[in-house]
Each structure stands twice: as structure tokens, then as C-alpha cells.
Design an enzyme around this catalytic site. Structure first.
Site, PDB file in Angstrom:
ATOM      1  N   LYS A   1     -13.824   4.040  15.922  1.00 19.50           N
ATOM      2  CA  LYS A   1     -13.935   5.474  16.203  1.00 19.50           C
ATOM      3  C   LYS A   1     -13.793   5.781  17.688  1.00 19.50           C
ATOM      4  O   LYS A   1     -13.016   6.643  18.094  1.00 19.50           O
ATOM      5  CB  LYS A   1     -15.267   5.999  15.664  1.00 19.50           C
ATOM      6  CG  LYS A   1     -15.391   5.988  14.148  1.00 19.50           C
ATOM      7  CD  LYS A   1     -16.738   6.559  13.722  1.00 19.50           C
ATOM      8  CE  LYS A   1     -16.830   6.660  12.198  1.00 19.50           C
ATOM      9  NZ  LYS A   1     -16.852   5.324  11.567  1.00 19.50           N
ATOM     10  N   VAL A   2     -14.572   5.071  18.516  1.00 23.53           N
ATOM     11  CA  VAL A   2     -14.530   5.343  19.954  1.00 23.53           C
ATOM     12  C   VAL A   2     -13.199   4.887  20.539  1.00 23.53           C
ATOM     13  O   VAL A   2     -12.559   5.611  21.318  1.00 23.53           O
ATOM     14  CB  VAL A   2     -15.706   4.655  20.673  1.00 23.53           C
ATOM     15  CG1 VAL A   2     -15.615   4.876  22.183  1.00 23.53           C
ATOM     16  CG2 VAL A   2     -17.040   5.175  20.153  1.00 23.53           C
TER      17      VAL A   2
ATOM     18  N   VAL B   1     -17.575   0.191  27.943  1.00 26.70           N
ATOM     19  CA  VAL B   1     -18.615   1.100  27.460  1.00 26.70           C
ATOM     20  C   VAL B   1     -19.075   0.652  26.069  1.00 26.70           C
ATOM     21  O   VAL B   1     -19.618   1.449  25.304  1.00 26.70           O
ATOM     22  CB  VAL B   1     -18.133   2.571  27.419  1.00 26.70           C
ATOM     23  CG1 VAL B   1     -17.865   3.091  28.812  1.00 26.70           C
ATOM     24  CG2 VAL B   1     -16.896   2.715  26.537  1.00 26.70           C
TER      25      VAL B   1
ATOM     26  N   ARG C   1     -20.453  -3.193  24.697  1.00 29.63           N
ATOM     27  CA  ARG C   1     -21.636  -4.041  24.760  1.00 29.63           C
ATOM     28  C   ARG C   1     -21.465  -5.026  25.909  1.00 29.63           C
ATOM     29  O   ARG C   1     -20.402  -5.638  26.067  1.00 29.63           O
ATOM     30  CB  ARG C   1     -21.835  -4.812  23.443  1.00 29.63           C
ATOM     31  CG  ARG C   1     -22.374  -3.961  22.303  1.00 29.63           C
ATOM     32  CD  ARG C   1     -23.835  -3.569  22.572  1.00 29.63           C
ATOM     33  NE  ARG C   1     -24.367  -2.698  21.544  1.00 29.63           N
ATOM     34  CZ  ARG C   1     -24.385  -1.371  21.629  1.00 29.63           C
ATOM     35  NH1 ARG C   1     -23.866  -0.766  22.684  1.00 29.63           N
ATOM     36  NH2 ARG C   1     -24.917  -0.654  20.659  1.00 29.63           N
TER      37      ARG C   1
ATOM     38  N   GLU D   1     -30.226  -5.479  30.233  1.00 29.06           N
ATOM     39  CA  GLU D   1     -30.438  -4.111  30.688  1.00 29.06           C
ATOM     40  C   GLU D   1     -31.933  -3.858  30.840  1.00 29.06           C
ATOM     41  O   GLU D   1     -32.677  -4.008  29.890  1.00 29.06           O
ATOM     42  CB  GLU D   1     -29.821  -3.114  29.711  1.00 29.06           C
ATOM     43  CG  GLU D   1     -28.300  -3.241  29.627  1.00 29.06           C
ATOM     44  CD  GLU D   1     -27.635  -2.224  28.707  1.00 29.06           C
ATOM     45  OE1 GLU D   1     -28.361  -1.404  28.086  1.00 29.06           O
ATOM     46  OE2 GLU D   1     -26.407  -2.237  28.612  1.00 29.06           O
TER      47      GLU D   1
ATOM     48  N   HIS E   1     -25.837   2.721  31.178  1.00 31.67           N
ATOM     49  CA  HIS E   1     -25.682   2.896  29.733  1.00 31.67           C
ATOM     50  C   HIS E   1     -25.725   4.385  29.359  1.00 31.67           C
ATOM     51  O   HIS E   1     -26.559   4.838  28.574  1.00 31.67           O
ATOM     52  CB  HIS E   1     -26.763   2.127  28.970  1.00 31.67           C
ATOM     53  CG  HIS E   1     -26.330   1.754  27.581  1.00 31.67           C
ATOM     54  ND1 HIS E   1     -26.741   0.607  26.960  1.00 31.67           N
ATOM     55  CD2 HIS E   1     -25.524   2.381  26.675  1.00 31.67           C
ATOM     56  CE1 HIS E   1     -26.232   0.533  25.741  1.00 31.67           C
ATOM     57  NE2 HIS E   1     -25.489   1.606  25.562  1.00 31.67           N
ATOM     58  N   LEU E   2     -24.771   5.120  29.910  1.00 31.25           N
ATOM     59  CA  LEU E   2     -24.717   6.567  29.718  1.00 31.25           C
ATOM     60  C   LEU E   2     -23.687   6.994  28.677  1.00 31.25           C
ATOM     61  O   LEU E   2     -23.422   8.183  28.526  1.00 31.25           O
ATOM     62  CB  LEU E   2     -24.378   7.253  31.051  1.00 31.25           C
ATOM     63  CG  LEU E   2     -25.382   7.091  32.187  1.00 31.25           C
ATOM     64  CD1 LEU E   2     -24.880   7.807  33.430  1.00 31.25           C
ATOM     65  CD2 LEU E   2     -26.744   7.614  31.790  1.00 31.25           C
TER      66      LEU E   2
ATOM     67  N   ALA F   1     -23.514   7.539  25.536  1.00 30.68           N
ATOM     68  CA  ALA F   1     -23.861   8.587  24.574  1.00 30.68           C
ATOM     69  C   ALA F   1     -24.711   9.683  25.196  1.00 30.68           C
ATOM     70  O   ALA F   1     -25.244  10.535  24.488  1.00 30.68           O
ATOM     71  CB  ALA F   1     -24.616   7.971  23.397  1.00 30.68           C
TER      72      ALA F   1
END
Length: 598
Positions: A205-206, A284, A286, A315, A334-335, A337
């Protein structure tokens, strides 16, 4: 005709304990058997369900969730929010919870599932990745895992493009330089995106949304994904290549693959050595898909000119991380979403999935159960109920001490087998077969696992019929081979216990027992009687049930030859008493009968 099998070995029906008719709330199960010719009554087993003392289930939210999602949860469940718990604190708390919602920061380990004592039925991941959830342990414990795969798709894709353009034009470095009082225009000359080749590694999807946006920027987009349909890629104007081909010709590489054993550190020294000198990388997805030490070496050598990273193996990264501090690396915490719209969307999506699962519905976003597209699921819905009931009915007919070794499931349809997805049907049959005879809580999630542990081998056969393929299935047949039956009539001419069913007017119907055709709705409880085919039999049994105030919901008689033998199938709303069942067994013309709870 095609036959496939996936489970093998043996399980023996011993004592039933718990059974769930839906994913989360168990229901009582009772079975009794009477055989007149042997003048004995089989042992009756009553299984009591575990029920919640509080009418509302409890949902524990371990990380911050959008207000809209919390409000949705509160309409159905008691909601408990507590953040930044230690693993020990989470294990202590989880035994009081029916569902758990986490983001990426909480590790849902095997210890968590073991500590739940079987109460935890759903884990909701507010996001896409589920690498922080022990999926094997979840499945073994019958816990459904759902995620929110669509709500943050656009946000993640936009962030990927933002990092891509910021990296190409040195935005972060130039910003820091100006704020430090410098004016270094010549130092921060960037590169253009137009005409450059972008390799999208992971075309889900992404990844596909990133590809669309990159095409709009004038980039030539290629992709690698071993599971992506070629026609979907072509529709966007993207060529699918092998991993080695994609990374070797790309000017920019954007990562959108999940973290699995196969993808862990897939971008290592060997991979970097195959890339064009001066390649630029965006991640973006993992952090674990990149060997971070290898990336530092590739940056120092100039193989990788720049990297833009939103995710990391650890993280929060260490303060002295060489990767984070590297002058050619742009980082964000980790922005992917993290937009207001995506956060609310994720909260609603995961809350809807958790509530649906607790209600016993089949969540379209489940990640550890056989999943089919939503439109197929809707079409198959009545056949799912039929499948489970046939499995549950068939296994109750097993008698004697032989273990159930082999089950054959036959699907008759006018559709080509390649156009008929039976994964969910198979799972529901397995659930029906294993539920009444398992010592653990059985649901759709762990049905196959439990059957395999007990050694049940299932084969599937597809029979192609003439006619219109509009209806997905004409009938489903379940056969259990090499066993005795507590209702001998259920044994077919070929020697197996055989039951067959169809969907009529949206309801599951039993249409064959052994070689006898019947037609009864599979609701409530059933009494199957083999009798002499003569007048007055329906009245004799009906009078006994009427005197006991047991309501008969339907009745059907099937026979092969008039005045010989017949099978009477009776649906009842209440469970008859032992005395009533005994009286039915004592009717001279009743040769055998069995009482079954569906």
C-alpha cells in the site's frame, strides 16, 4: 478435480472442555447418544462455557490512541489506559484484559500471552507493522491480532516523499547551517529528481503510493516485491524487477518492506556493494531491514551518498550513534504515520477491528488468521457458518476409541477451483472439528494449529459442476474416515461418517447424513433418529417432546425405500431431559438415535 492436504497425524476425541462459536465468547456444548439395539445409553457430556462476570469486556490501551478511537471503544467495552509499562507490569495487568491495543513501542511477547491465562482474545496494533507482537504465541493461545493497515498509508507515503526531496536538496543540513549563523550556498548544492530512477523496495500500500507520487515528480520508478501482482505495477507504470536488478540501477532507493526473518538486514555489505556509487536511500519502513553498521561503511566509502531515515533498529537510537550523527544522514523520530488525520484514522480503524473481533466478527484486518478480500468474505459469509456447523456435527458423530486421523472436505461449485477461495471455509471446518474435543480455547486463529498438534490430516476436493458460477458453492461435504460412529446411519456406503450441507435462503441446512437425504436448518439442537418407516412415528416422538414442553422448530424425514428405514431429523429449541430422551429411545420402531447440540 484437485486435492490438497496440509495437516497430518492423529487426535483422539476425549473429553470436551471449552468451545467458542465465535472468536471471543464461548458457548455451552452438550452431546448425548442413545442406541436402542445395544440397549445402552452413551455417556452424556456437558461442557460449561467461561463467561464474563462483567457484561462488558475490558480493553487495555498501552500506548496513546486518538480520542475518536477511545470513544468508539468506550461504547462497547471498559477501557483502561496506562502507558510506559515495564514488561513485568504488562504481564501482571494482562490477566484482567480481553483485548490489548499497542503501537510500536510495546513488545507483546510470549510471556504476555502466557500471563493472560487465556483471557486475552485480541491484540490490536495501531499501525501496520506487527514485528513487536509474537505472532506464534498469539496463534497458539488463540489470540487474534489485528492491525490498521490503511489509515496511515497516505501519511507514510507523504513522509517518504518528504524525506526523499529533503535529502536531495539538503534541507535539514542547510536549515541547521543558517540557524548557526552561516550562509553556505555552495556547500548544499542538491540533485534533481526529474529523470532519476527510484527503486521502491516493497510494493504494498505505502510503496505503491510512493511510486505514484514519484511518477508525478518526473522520476522513473521500478520496484521489487516478490508478492506484488505485475498487472497492478504496470497499471501505475512501474516495472517489477528482481532485488539485485532493482538496487543495481537505482539512483534512489525507498524502502517499504516488512521486517521478517527474510528481510532482516537485507541491506548489508553485500547489497551495498551491488549499488551504483552515489545512490541515495530512504527508509520509512522498519529499521531492522538495514544493517546500520554496513550503511555507515557505505556512507563513508561514498557508495551511498545520502540516507534519510525515519526508523531504526533500536528506537530511540543511542546518543552516540554514528549513523544518526553522520553528516550525510537526515533523520526523523519515526514520524511516518504522524499526521493529525492519520492518527485519528488509525485509532478508529484499530478500535473498529478490536470491537468487531470481541463481538465475534471476522476482522478484515486480522493478520494471523486466513484472510480473504472483504467482498469475498461477504459472499462466503453464510457458507462460513455452514462449514463450522458441519465440522462440529461430524465430530460429534464419532464413536469408539479410534482417533480421528483423516478428514476429507468436498466443495461442489460451478466455479473454477482457482476462482474459489476456500481458506476461510477450511479454517471454519477445522474450528468445528477441533472445538468440541479440545482441552484449550478454540477459535478461528488457532484452529489449524490445534488440529496439527493433535495430528488431524485434512484434504480438500473440488468438484466442478455445470451451471452458473454466480453462486459460489452448491454444497459442502465433510467425511471422517476410519472411525466408528455413535449413529451408525451416518456411515456412508463407502464406510466414512458423511454429512453434507447447503445454504438455503442464507441459512445453513443439513441435507445428507450418511446415505440418507434430509433437509433441516442447522440451528439450535438436533435429534437424529433411524426408524422403521411407518405411520405415526412423527407423532410418537412429537408427543414425548410436547409433554416435556420442548418446542420443535422443524422436522424432516429422509428415506431410501418406502416402508423400510428412514431418518427423522428434529430441530428443538430446548434441550430435552434425560427422561424424555430415554422415552424416545424406548419407542420400539426407533432403531438408534443421537442428540446433538449445534
Amino acid at each position: 478435480m484437485a486435492v490438497t492436504s496440509s495437516l497430518n497425524s492423529v487426535f483422539t476425541p476425549t473429553k470436551p472442555t471449552h468451545f467458542s462459536g465465535k472468536l471471543s465468547f464461548p458457548s455451552p456444548f452438550t452431546t448425548a447418544n442413545f442406541t436402542r439395539r445395544q440397549n445402552r445409553r452413551a455417556h452424556r457430556v456437558v461442557v460449561f462455557a467461561t463467561v464474563f462476570t462483567d457484561p462488558k469486556p475490558t480493553v487495555f490501551v498501552a500506548e496513546k490512541l486518538g480520542k475518536a478511537g477511545l470513544e468508539l471503544l468506550k461504547t462497547f467495552a471498559n477501557v483502561d489506559c496506562a502507558y510506559n509499562l515495564s514488561p513485568e507490569e504488562l504481564c501482571t495487568k494482562i490477566s484482567l484484559c480481553d483485548a490489548l491495543i499497542v503501537r510500536s513501542g510495546t513488545k507483546v511477547t510470549r510471556e504476555v500471552f502466557e500471563s493472560s491465562g487465556g483471557r486475552l482474545k485480541v491484540v490490536g496494533r495501531a499501525g501496520v507493522g506487527i514485528d513487536n507482537v509474537d505472532m506464534s504465541a498469539a496463534t497458539e493461545h488463540g489470540c487474534l491480532v489485528v492491525n490498521a493497515p490503511t489509515a496511515n498509508t497516505i501519511a507514510a507515503a507523504e513522509h517518504g516523499i518528504a524525506l526523499l526531496t529533503a535529502m536531495a536538496r539538503n534541507i535539514a543540513q542547510a536549515d541547521a547551517s543558517v540557524k548557526a549563523g552561516k550562509w553556505q550556498r555552495s556547500k548544499y548544492v542538491g540533485v534533481s529528481l526529474v529523470g532519476k530512477t527510484l527503486a521502491v523496495m516493497g510494493f504494498g500500500k505505502v510503496g505503491s503510493e510512493v511510486a505514484r507520487r514519484a511518477k508525478g515528480l518526473g522520476m522513473h520508478v521500478i520496484a521489487h516485491d516478490p508478492y506484488a501482482p505485475a498487472d497492478r505495477a504496470r497499471a501505475i507504470g512501474v516495472d517489477l524487477l528482481t532485488f539485485e536488478e532493482a538496487i543495481s540501477i537505482a539512483d534512489f532507493i525507498s524502502l517499504h518492506m516488512p521486517l521478517t526473518p527474510a528481510t532482516s538486514r537485507i541491506f548489508n555489505d553485500q547489497a551495498f556493494s551491488q549499488m551504483k556509487k552515489g545512490v541515495r536511500i530512504v527508509n520509512v519502513a522498519r529499521g531492522g531491514v538495514i544493517d546500520e553498521e554496513a550503511l555507515v561503511r557505505a556512507l563513508d566509502s561514498g557508495i551511498v551518498a545520502q540516507a534519510a531515515l525515519d526508523v531504526f533498529t533500536e528506537e530511540l537510537p543511542p546518543k552516540d550513534s554514528r549513523l544518526v550523527l553522520h553528516e550525510n544522514v537526515t533523520v526523523t523520530p519515526h514520524l511516518g504515520a504522524s499526521t493529525a488525520e492519520a492518527q485519528e484514522g488509525v485509532a478508529i480503524e484499530v478500535a473498529e477491528a478490536v470491537v468487531g473481533a470481541l463481538k465475534g466478527e471476522l476482522a478484515a484486518t486480522a493478520v494471523n488468521a486466513p484472510m480473504v478480500p472483504a467482498e469475498v468474505l461477504t459472499e462466503l459469509a453464510p457458507f462460513l457458518t455452514l462449514s463450522e456447523k458441519l465440522g462440529r456435527l461430524a465430530v460429534q458423530l464419532v464413536g469408539g476409541g479410534n482417533g480421528v486421523q483423516s478428514v476429507k472436505v468436498t466443495y461442489a461449485s460451478a466455479r473454477d477451483p482457482d476462482d474459489l477461495d476456500t481458506r476461510m471455509l477450511r479454517a471454519m471446518i477445522t474450528k468445528g472439528l477441533t472445538g468440541p474435543i479440545s482441552s484449550v480455547f478454540i477459535n478461528l486463529v488457532n484452529a489449524d494449529f490445534t488440529a496439527k498438534q493433535r495430528g488431524l490430516r485434512i484434504t480438500e476436493e473440488h468438484i466442478l459442476l455445470d451451471g452458473s458460477p454466480e453462486n459460489p458453492l452448491e454444497l459442502i461435504q465433510v467425511q471422517i474416515a476410519n472411525v466408528e460412529s455413535k449413529f451408525a446411519t451416518a456411515i456412508s456406503d463407502s464406510g466414512e461418517i458423511k454429512v453434507e450441507g447447503r445454504v438455503k435462503d442464507g441459512k445453513p441446512h443439513l441435507t445428507k447424513v450418511g446415505s440418507f437425504g434430509v433437509d433441516v436448518s442447522m440451528e439450535g439442537s438436533l435429534i437424529l433418529c433411524r426408524q422403521v418407516d411407518q405411520p405415526g412415528m412423527i407423532g410418537s416422538v412429537g408427543n414425548i417432546l410436547g409433554e416435556e414442553n420442548v418446542n420443535v422448530s422443524f422436522m424432516s424425514v429422509g428415506r431410501i425405500t418406502p416402508r423400510k428405514q428412514a431418518v427423522m431429523t428434529i430441530g428443538v429449541d430446548e434441550e430435552p431431559s434425560k427422561e424424555a430422551l430415554k422415552m424416545i429411545g424406548e419407542i420400539p420402531e426407533v432403531e438408534e438415535f443421537v442428540f446433538l447440540k449445534l
